[in-house]
Design an enzyme around this catalytic site. Structure first.
Site, PDB file in Angstrom:
ATOM      1  N   LYS A   1      -1.004   2.354 -14.050  1.00  0.00           N
ATOM      2  CA  LYS A   1      -0.788   3.050 -12.782  1.00  0.00           C
ATOM      3  C   LYS A   1       0.229   2.300 -11.928  1.00  0.00           C
ATOM      4  CE  LYS A   1      -2.737   2.644  -8.749  1.00  0.00           C
ATOM      5  NZ  LYS A   1      -1.610   2.959  -7.885  1.00  0.00           N
TER       6      LYS A   1
ATOM      7  N   GLU B   1      -3.388 -10.970 -10.284  1.00  0.00           N
ATOM      8  CA  GLU B   1      -2.180 -11.700  -9.848  1.00  0.00           C
ATOM      9  C   GLU B   1      -1.929 -11.291  -8.411  1.00  0.00           C
ATOM     10  OE1 GLU B   1      -0.601 -13.955 -11.401  1.00  0.00           O
ATOM     11  OE2 GLU B   1      -1.089 -13.699 -13.511  1.00  0.00           O
TER      12      GLU B   1
ATOM     13  N   CYS C   1       6.307 -12.288  -5.019  1.00  0.00           N
ATOM     14  CA  CYS C   1       5.064 -13.044  -4.835  1.00  0.00           C
ATOM     15  C   CYS C   1       5.370 -14.533  -4.767  1.00  0.00           C
ATOM     16  CB  CYS C   1       4.086 -12.725  -5.956  1.00  0.00           C
ATOM     17  SG  CYS C   1       4.784 -12.895  -7.601  1.00  0.00           S
TER      18      CYS C   1
ATOM     19  N   GLU D   1       1.422 -14.270   4.650  1.00  0.00           N
ATOM     20  CA  GLU D   1       2.444 -13.923   3.657  1.00  0.00           C
ATOM     21  C   GLU D   1       3.334 -12.841   4.266  1.00  0.00           C
ATOM     22  OE1 GLU D   1       1.372 -11.573   0.165  1.00  0.00           O
ATOM     23  OE2 GLU D   1       2.866 -12.628  -1.001  1.00  0.00           O
TER      24      GLU D   1
HETATM   25  P1  NAD Z   1      -1.126  -3.660  -2.933  1.00  0.00           P
HETATM   26  O1  NAD Z   1      -2.293  -4.529  -3.162  1.00  0.00           O
HETATM   27  O2  NAD Z   1      -1.044  -2.875  -1.687  1.00  0.00           O
HETATM   28  O3  NAD Z   1      -0.975  -2.598  -4.114  1.00  0.00           O
HETATM   29  C1  NAD Z   1      -0.869  -2.980  -5.464  1.00  0.00           C
HETATM   30  C2  NAD Z   1      -1.329  -1.841  -6.340  1.00  0.00           C
HETATM   31  O4  NAD Z   1      -2.719  -1.631  -6.131  1.00  0.00           O
HETATM   32  C3  NAD Z   1      -0.659  -0.496  -6.073  1.00  0.00           C
HETATM   33  O5  NAD Z   1      -0.445   0.151  -7.312  1.00  0.00           O
HETATM   34  C4  NAD Z   1      -1.702   0.232  -5.243  1.00  0.00           C
HETATM   35  O6  NAD Z   1      -1.600   1.637  -5.351  1.00  0.00           O
HETATM   36  C5  NAD Z   1      -2.990  -0.263  -5.876  1.00  0.00           C
HETATM   37  N1  NAD Z   1      -4.174  -0.215  -5.019  1.00  0.00           N
HETATM   38  C6  NAD Z   1      -4.239  -0.165  -3.668  1.00  0.00           C
HETATM   39  N2  NAD Z   1      -5.525  -0.178  -3.263  1.00  0.00           N
HETATM   40  C7  NAD Z   1      -6.281  -0.242  -4.386  1.00  0.00           C
HETATM   41  C8  NAD Z   1      -7.686  -0.327  -4.619  1.00  0.00           C
HETATM   42  N3  NAD Z   1      -8.563  -0.339  -3.625  1.00  0.00           N
HETATM   43  N4  NAD Z   1      -8.113  -0.411  -5.895  1.00  0.00           N
HETATM   44  C9  NAD Z   1      -7.244  -0.441  -6.922  1.00  0.00           C
HETATM   45  N5  NAD Z   1      -5.905  -0.362  -6.762  1.00  0.00           N
HETATM   46  C10 NAD Z   1      -5.430  -0.275  -5.503  1.00  0.00           C
HETATM   47  O7  NAD Z   1       0.129  -4.623  -3.119  1.00  0.00           O
HETATM   48  P2  NAD Z   1       1.667  -4.249  -2.912  1.00  0.00           P
HETATM   49  O8  NAD Z   1       1.889  -4.120  -1.437  1.00  0.00           O
HETATM   50  O9  NAD Z   1       2.063  -3.154  -3.825  1.00  0.00           O
HETATM   51  O10 NAD Z   1       2.376  -5.577  -3.453  1.00  0.00           O
HETATM   52  C11 NAD Z   1       2.644  -6.676  -2.655  1.00  0.00           C
HETATM   53  C12 NAD Z   1       1.646  -7.787  -2.886  1.00  0.00           C
HETATM   54  O11 NAD Z   1       1.558  -8.078  -4.270  1.00  0.00           O
HETATM   55  C13 NAD Z   1       2.026  -9.092  -2.231  1.00  0.00           C
HETATM   56  O12 NAD Z   1       0.883  -9.687  -1.664  1.00  0.00           O
HETATM   57  C14 NAD Z   1       2.536  -9.938  -3.396  1.00  0.00           C
HETATM   58  O13 NAD Z   1       2.474 -11.317  -3.186  1.00  0.00           O
HETATM   59  C15 NAD Z   1       1.656  -9.478  -4.490  1.00  0.00           C
HETATM   60  N6  NAD Z   1       2.265  -9.735  -5.787  1.00  0.00           N
HETATM   61  C16 NAD Z   1       1.714 -10.678  -6.611  1.00  0.00           C
HETATM   62  C17 NAD Z   1       2.317 -10.979  -7.817  1.00  0.00           C
HETATM   63  C18 NAD Z   1       1.753 -12.016  -8.744  1.00  0.00           C
HETATM   64  O14 NAD Z   1       2.136 -12.036  -9.905  1.00  0.00           O
HETATM   65  N7  NAD Z   1       0.852 -12.879  -8.309  1.00  0.00           N
HETATM   66  C19 NAD Z   1       3.480 -10.313  -8.197  1.00  0.00           C
HETATM   67  C20 NAD Z   1       4.013  -9.368  -7.326  1.00  0.00           C
HETATM   68  C21 NAD Z   1       3.395  -9.078  -6.120  1.00  0.00           C
END
Ligand code: NAD
Length: 472
Positions: free
Chosen positions: A171, A244, A278, A375
């Site tokens: 997804k 992650e 990230c 962040e």
């Molecule tokens: P997010 O947590 O808002 O969303 C990530 C994904 O989760 C999306 O596909 C979203 O639709 C889905 N999602 C949202 N709510 C959910 C729920 N309750 N249950 C299951 N899925 C759900 O994150 P974002 O804004 O898309 O990404 C940015 C964040 O991701 C930053 O904090 C960044 O640091 C982190 N990130 C981490 C890594 C890593 O490898 N550690 C890599 C990239 C980004």
């Protein structure tokens, strides 16, 4: 293949339209560029059922064959790099050159993961008994990706999960679903039906997926706040999780760092992809002896970097990917202004269509300020001064996050000794953000659970199975 619409999901090897759709917006223009299927719960059930049906056959396929198919998928992505790149820029905002790197990285990650091997441990081989421990596939993996690197971060999951013999329901983020939907279409021409299903949807879809009883493991990349919800939801059926999550990576710049040599690298450590990484440097601790010259070098370099539409020639930084994140970054800037911090550059959003924020550097704000503690995930960098390296290490470690970090200095061994004391999943010396499909990457503390990459990442997609044979 075509990269225009209609955009369809891939379920059981077939293209499936949504009963309803949602708009996907180009963050540089705010124009609608496509309609993505808004999956219903029944369509998620179908995707999970297709993955379950495909699992026994895929798990029984010799690993050499799975390896060859994943490698071919990497080649197929590479062959379509131009179309993928343009679509990625349109929905994510990153400049074409960066989009090209991401698609190339996606291909590389598939091909790299395909070279890994599942180890077998022989525990005993005696006259009485033979005992070995294998790593067997878990079942159906639910993979959830964020919007900052939609394709390459999805491939961090696809390659190893499929190589280990699992099937998947993937997804993408609702902000960047189109490239992943096209990837699903391409994968259906190579992989057996049901091995990789791609579905898109709104905010309800993620929770449906993480609580679904037909999913055996959730591999999630996104924010720490959502990661907590994923873990909670996965607990109902004791799903395996790899999380992650977010980071607040410190860079420590030691007094012997060569300012002229490192300034540009440090700039990109913080500002590549507009800070929406990230493992972007999100706090930069600079020794007071070189604080002024480094500050000047960063500000001078920032003036040379073109911010604009990623599809235009010469653009180095695009817009923020989406409106909620744009508002969040502007809120952090507003907070810093209200508290009277000094802006060395940037700070004013342009006000034109598109979610543009200029490169913004803040001069030595207090350690407890929001821009240091939170962040930011945007192009706003706090530059922080230190005198004593012990103090810099303590400040770097005083965070609930522990994803990445970097240490910079001419004396490599001294810098390395500092790196050893930083509580993060990865610490780089004199570079940042170097990742490979052959090395483990993950967060400690609230930056994550488990790792991706390398054999360690591959093993996260397996159950441990010990087989014991009593010799007669
Ligand atoms: P997010 O947590 O808002 O969303 C990530 C994904 O989760 C999306 O596909 C979203 O639709 C889905 N999602 C949202 N709510 C959910 C729920 N309750 N249950 C299951 N899925 C759900 O994150 P974002 O804004 O898309 O990404 C940015 C964040 O991701 C930053 O904090 C960044 O640091 C982190 N990130 C981490 C890594 C890593 O490898 N550690 C890599 C990239 C980004």
């Amino acid at each position: 293949m075509g990269f225009d619409g209609p955009f369809t999901m891939t379920i059981g090897g077939r293209a499936v339209a949504g009963d309803a759709t949602f708009d996907v917006v180009n963050p540089a223009t705010e124009a609608v560029i496509g309609a993505a299927p808004d999956a219903t719960r029944a369509q998620l059930d179908n995707a999970v059922a297709a993955a379950r049906a495909a699992f026994p056959g895929w798990a029984a396929t010799p690993i050499a064959e799975r390896r060859a198919l994943i490698d071919r998928l990497g080649d197929a992505v590479m062959a379509e790099i131009d179309g993928f790149k343009r679509l990625l820029t349109a929905e994510q905002g990153k400049p074409h050159a960066d989009a090209q790197n991401e698609i190339g990285g996606a291909a590389l990650w598939l091909k790299g993961a395909a070279t890994l091997d599942l180890p077998v441990t022989v525990n005993e081989d005696s006259a009485d008994r033979y005992s070995e421990t294998r790593h067997v596939p878990i079942g159906v993996v639910g993979a959830i990706a964020p919007w900052n690197f939609p394709i390459v971060l999805a491939m961090f999951k696809v390659g190893p999960a499929l190589l280990a013999g699992n099937t998947m329901v993937l997804k993408p983020s609702p902000f960047t679903p189109l490239t992943t939907l096209k990837f699903g279409e391409l994968a259906a021409t190579i992989l057996p039906p049901g091995v990789l299903n791609v579905i898109s949807g709104g905010d309800a879809l993620g929770p449906w997926l993480t609580e679904h009883p037909g999913i055996d493991k959730v591999s999630f990349t996104g924010s720490t706040a959502t990661g907590r919800r994923v873990m909670q939801s996965a607990s109902a059926t004791l799903k395996r999780v790899t999380l992650e999550l977010g980071g607040n990576d410190p860079a420590i710049v030691l007094p012997d760092a060569d300012v002229a040599a490192v300034a540009e690298k440090l700039f990109w450590a913080a500002f590549a992809n507009n800070g929406q990484i990230c493992i972007a440097t999100k706090r930069m601790y600079v020794h007071e002896d070189i604080y002024e010259p480094l500050k000047e070098a960063l500000v001078a370099y920032a003036a040379t970097v073109k911010v604009g539409d990623g599809s235009e020639q010469g653009t180095r930084l695009g817009p923020i990917n989406n409106r909620p994140q744009y508002e969040r970054v502007l809120d952090l800037i507003r907070d810093a202004k209200e508290r009277g911090y000094t802006f060395l550059t940037g700070g004013e959003a342009s006000g034109t269509p598109g979610y543009f924020v200029p490169v913004t550097i803040i001069d030595n704000p207090p350690e407890d300020s929001r821009i240091v503690q939170e962040e930011q995930f945007g192009p706003v960098l706090p530059l922080l001064k230190f005198r004593d390296v012990e103090d810099a290490i303590a400040r770097a470690n005083a965070s609930d996050y522990g994803l990445g970090a970097s240490v910079w200095g001419s004396d490599e061994d001294a810098a390395f000794a500092v790196a050893e004391r930083i509580a993060s999943g990865t610490v780089w010396v004199n570079e940042t953000q170097h990742l490979t499909p052959l090395a483990a990457f993950g967060g400690v503390k609230q930056s994550g659970v488990g790792v991706e990459g390398g054999v360690e990442g591959l093993l996260e997609y397996t159950n441990v199975k010990t087989l014991v044979r009593r010799r007669q």
